[in-house]
Design a protein around this motif. Structure first.
Motif, short mmCIF file in Angstrom:
data_model
loop_
_atom_site.label_atom_id
_atom_site.label_comp_id
_atom_site.label_asym_id
_atom_site.label_seq_id
_atom_site.Cartn_x
_atom_site.Cartn_y
_atom_site.Cartn_z
N UNK A 129 17.41 -15.19 12.04
CA UNK A 129 18.51 -15.13 13.02
C UNK A 129 19.54 -16.22 12.74
N UNK A 130 19.07 -17.44 12.55
CA UNK A 130 19.98 -18.55 12.32
C UNK A 130 20.65 -18.46 10.96
N UNK A 131 19.89 -18.05 9.95
CA UNK A 131 20.40 -18.11 8.57
C UNK A 131 21.19 -16.88 8.16
N UNK A 132 20.94 -15.73 8.81
CA UNK A 132 21.54 -14.49 8.32
C UNK A 132 22.29 -13.74 9.42
N UNK A 133 21.56 -13.18 10.40
CA UNK A 133 22.24 -12.22 11.28
C UNK A 133 23.29 -12.85 12.19
N UNK A 134 23.17 -14.15 12.50
CA UNK A 134 24.22 -14.80 13.30
C UNK A 134 25.51 -14.98 12.50
N UNK A 135 25.41 -15.04 11.19
CA UNK A 135 26.58 -15.33 10.36
C UNK A 135 27.40 -14.10 10.01
N UNK A 136 26.77 -12.94 10.00
CA UNK A 136 27.43 -11.74 9.48
C UNK A 136 28.60 -11.26 10.34
N UNK A 137 28.45 -11.09 11.67
CA UNK A 137 29.55 -10.49 12.45
C UNK A 137 30.85 -11.27 12.39
N UNK A 138 30.80 -12.59 12.37
CA UNK A 138 32.04 -13.36 12.33
C UNK A 138 32.75 -13.20 11.00
N UNK A 139 32.00 -13.04 9.93
CA UNK A 139 32.62 -12.78 8.62
C UNK A 139 33.27 -11.40 8.60
N UNK A 140 32.64 -10.43 9.25
CA UNK A 140 33.23 -9.10 9.35
C UNK A 140 34.50 -9.16 10.18
N UNK A 141 34.47 -9.93 11.27
CA UNK A 141 35.68 -10.09 12.09
C UNK A 141 36.82 -10.66 11.24
N UNK A 142 36.55 -11.70 10.48
CA UNK A 142 37.59 -12.31 9.65
C UNK A 142 38.18 -11.29 8.68
N UNK A 143 37.32 -10.44 8.12
CA UNK A 143 37.81 -9.38 7.22
C UNK A 143 38.71 -8.42 7.97
N UNK A 144 38.28 -7.95 9.14
CA UNK A 144 39.05 -6.96 9.88
C UNK A 144 40.34 -7.54 10.45
N UNK A 145 40.30 -8.82 10.85
CA UNK A 145 41.47 -9.44 11.46
C UNK A 145 42.40 -10.08 10.44
N UNK A 146 41.99 -10.07 9.17
CA UNK A 146 42.82 -10.69 8.15
C UNK A 146 42.86 -12.21 8.27
N UNK A 147 41.78 -12.79 8.79
CA UNK A 147 41.67 -14.25 8.90
C UNK A 147 40.90 -14.78 7.69
N UNK A 151 37.20 -19.36 8.48
CA UNK A 151 37.27 -19.40 9.94
C UNK A 151 36.01 -18.85 10.60
N UNK A 152 35.11 -18.25 9.83
CA UNK A 152 33.97 -17.54 10.41
C UNK A 152 33.09 -18.42 11.30
N UNK A 153 32.74 -19.65 10.91
CA UNK A 153 31.91 -20.46 11.82
C UNK A 153 32.59 -20.72 13.16
N UNK A 154 33.90 -20.92 13.14
CA UNK A 154 34.62 -21.15 14.39
C UNK A 154 34.64 -19.88 15.23
N UNK A 231 34.36 -10.40 21.67
CA UNK A 231 33.21 -9.49 21.50
C UNK A 231 32.73 -9.37 20.06
N UNK A 232 33.27 -10.19 19.18
CA UNK A 232 33.08 -9.95 17.75
C UNK A 232 31.70 -10.25 17.22
N UNK A 233 31.00 -11.22 17.81
CA UNK A 233 29.85 -11.76 17.09
C UNK A 233 28.53 -11.74 17.83
N UNK A 234 28.50 -12.30 19.05
CA UNK A 234 27.21 -12.68 19.63
C UNK A 234 26.30 -11.47 19.89
N UNK A 235 26.82 -10.40 20.46
CA UNK A 235 25.95 -9.26 20.77
C UNK A 235 25.44 -8.56 19.52
N UNK A 236 26.31 -8.39 18.53
CA UNK A 236 25.87 -7.74 17.29
C UNK A 236 24.84 -8.59 16.56
#
Length: 391
Positions: A129-147, A151-154, A231-236
């Motif tokens: 959870x800490x090493x993998x699945x928590x990190x993925x959604x924010x990286x996907x958000x950055x891709x979709x938002x063009x960020x 910025x993913x950890x933030x 809604x980008x990260x925590x629930x997913x």
């Protein structure tokens, strides 16, 4: 109120002991927090009935956030809108989050998962959870938002801190307000930079383009962008952990996935049916409304027990059993009606790609049960630790 209505506290520590569906023949119960909707049929009816409005604003106000920028954002947000106003704001996001974009994102996801897993030391047990699945959604958000991906950890932190409101813990209010204010500043800067540097093909650029064309106001652009990040990260992240935990815990199921990866999508749906991250969806009745013979008075708090509906024996045969071949498997994990989860297609693809990567690269993965902790807070399942031996 019916005198025969059973009493049930959805937010009690032992609430999940209920196997699912009706209690004592009743689809609706009463508890200290309001009405509890327990059956699949009644839950579907409530979630599709626009006379029940989202309680997110009321939750903020009850916690003492009764004015200011955070309160005003929630009052304007898409989850508080109904009818034509809600449809006008939802349509741009729905178009961008359509099947084509979701499938295109699948290939980006494979790369994101592979790169994250390269950083993992597979020689000993690790907290997935800490090493993998928590990190993925924010990286996907950055891709979709063009960020920028940096910025993913933030983004991850902002999503987790803002949505900690759902824990119903008043001590978190200062942290929640600080997180929203930081989120507002981050998005204002990101939007300004995108306009200065030139728009791209990403979702945020799309919304900015609609605004520049007069189809959204500047305030609506900002509110849409805020809702996306919130809604980008925590629930997913938690739902992905729950899926991995469920599938790895059943060795017969895991063996079948290894032998036939084509059933991974069905496995993800079945795992989310049994363990929906958003176990409770809360509403407020705007008028007297009949639900399965129970009249719910106007102004009442109504809590839809998604996990109970998903285990209703009247809707699902042997509902507590994981069944890869289950027919008509359409649980309420991502809600239903006009406020169903816009990002559910993308969330499912994220989970599928994580499972696929494990099946293809770490087929002998196992849960370290004694070090894994899956809990429930305020009607939601959450992953505290998910210890996995990859080899």
């Amino acid at each position: 109120m019916s005198t025969r209505m059973p009493v049930f506290d959805l937010f009690a520590p032992d609430a999940f002991d209920h196997p699912g569906g009706e209690i004592d023949g009743a689809a609706v119960a009463i508890g200290p927090e309001g009405y509890a909707v327990l059956s699949f049929e009644a839950a579907t009816a409530v979630l599709r009935d626009t006379r029940f409005r989202n309680s997110a604003l009321q939750l903020m106000e009850d916690f003492g956030i009764a004015d200011g920028p955070v309160h005003d954002f929630r009052a304007r947000s898409i989850i508080m809108r109904e009818g034509a106003a809600q449809l006008r704001l939802r349509t741009p996001l729905a178009r961008f989050m359509g099947p084509a974009i979701v499938q295109d994102t699948r290939f980006v996801l494979r790369q994101i998962v592979a790169e994250i897993m390269q950083d993992v030391d597979a020689s000993h047990a690790m907290d997935f959870h800490a090493a993998v699945d928590r990190r993925i959604p924010s990286l996907v958000y950055c891709h979709l938002a063009g960020a920028p991906s940096t910025d993913a950890p933030r983004v991850q932190s902002l999503s987790e801190r803002t949505l900690s409101l759902l824990a119903r813990d008043r001590t978190l209010i200062p942290s929640i307000l600080d997180a929203y204010n930081e989120l507002f500043d981050y998005l204002a800067d990101l939007i300004a930079r995108k306009r200065a540097d030139g728009l791209g093909e990403d979702m945020l650029s799309y919304l900015i383009g609609l605004t520049d064309a007069g189809k959204l106001t500047e305030q609506e652009l900002f509110d849409e962008a805020t809702s996306m990040l919130e809604a980008s990260s925590v629930n997913t992240a938690h739902q992905t952990g729950l899926v991995v935990w469920t599938l790895l815990s059943d060795r017969a199921v895991w063996q079948r996935l290894r032998e036939d990866p084509s059933v991974i999508p069905a496995a993800v749906v079945e795992a989310t049916r049994l363990y929906p991250r958003t176990g409770v969806l809360s509403k407020i009745a705007t008028e007297d409304i009949d639900v399965q013979g129970t009249t719910i008075p106007a102004g009442s708090d109504v809590h839809v027990a998604v996990w109970s509906a998903n285990r209703d024996p009247e809707r699902f045969n042997e509902p507590t059993i994981f069944d890869l071949d289950r027919e008509r498997n359409q649980p309420l994990t991502f809600s239903t009606g006009s406020h169903n989860c816009l990002g559910q297609g993308l969330a499912k693809v994220e989970m599928e790609e994580v499972v696929r990567h494990l099946v293809e690269n770490y087929p002998e993965s196992r849960i370290v049960e004694e070090d894994t902790e899956i809990g429930q807070v305020a009607g939601r399942w959450l992953v505290k630790n998910l210890m996995i031996e990859l080899r």
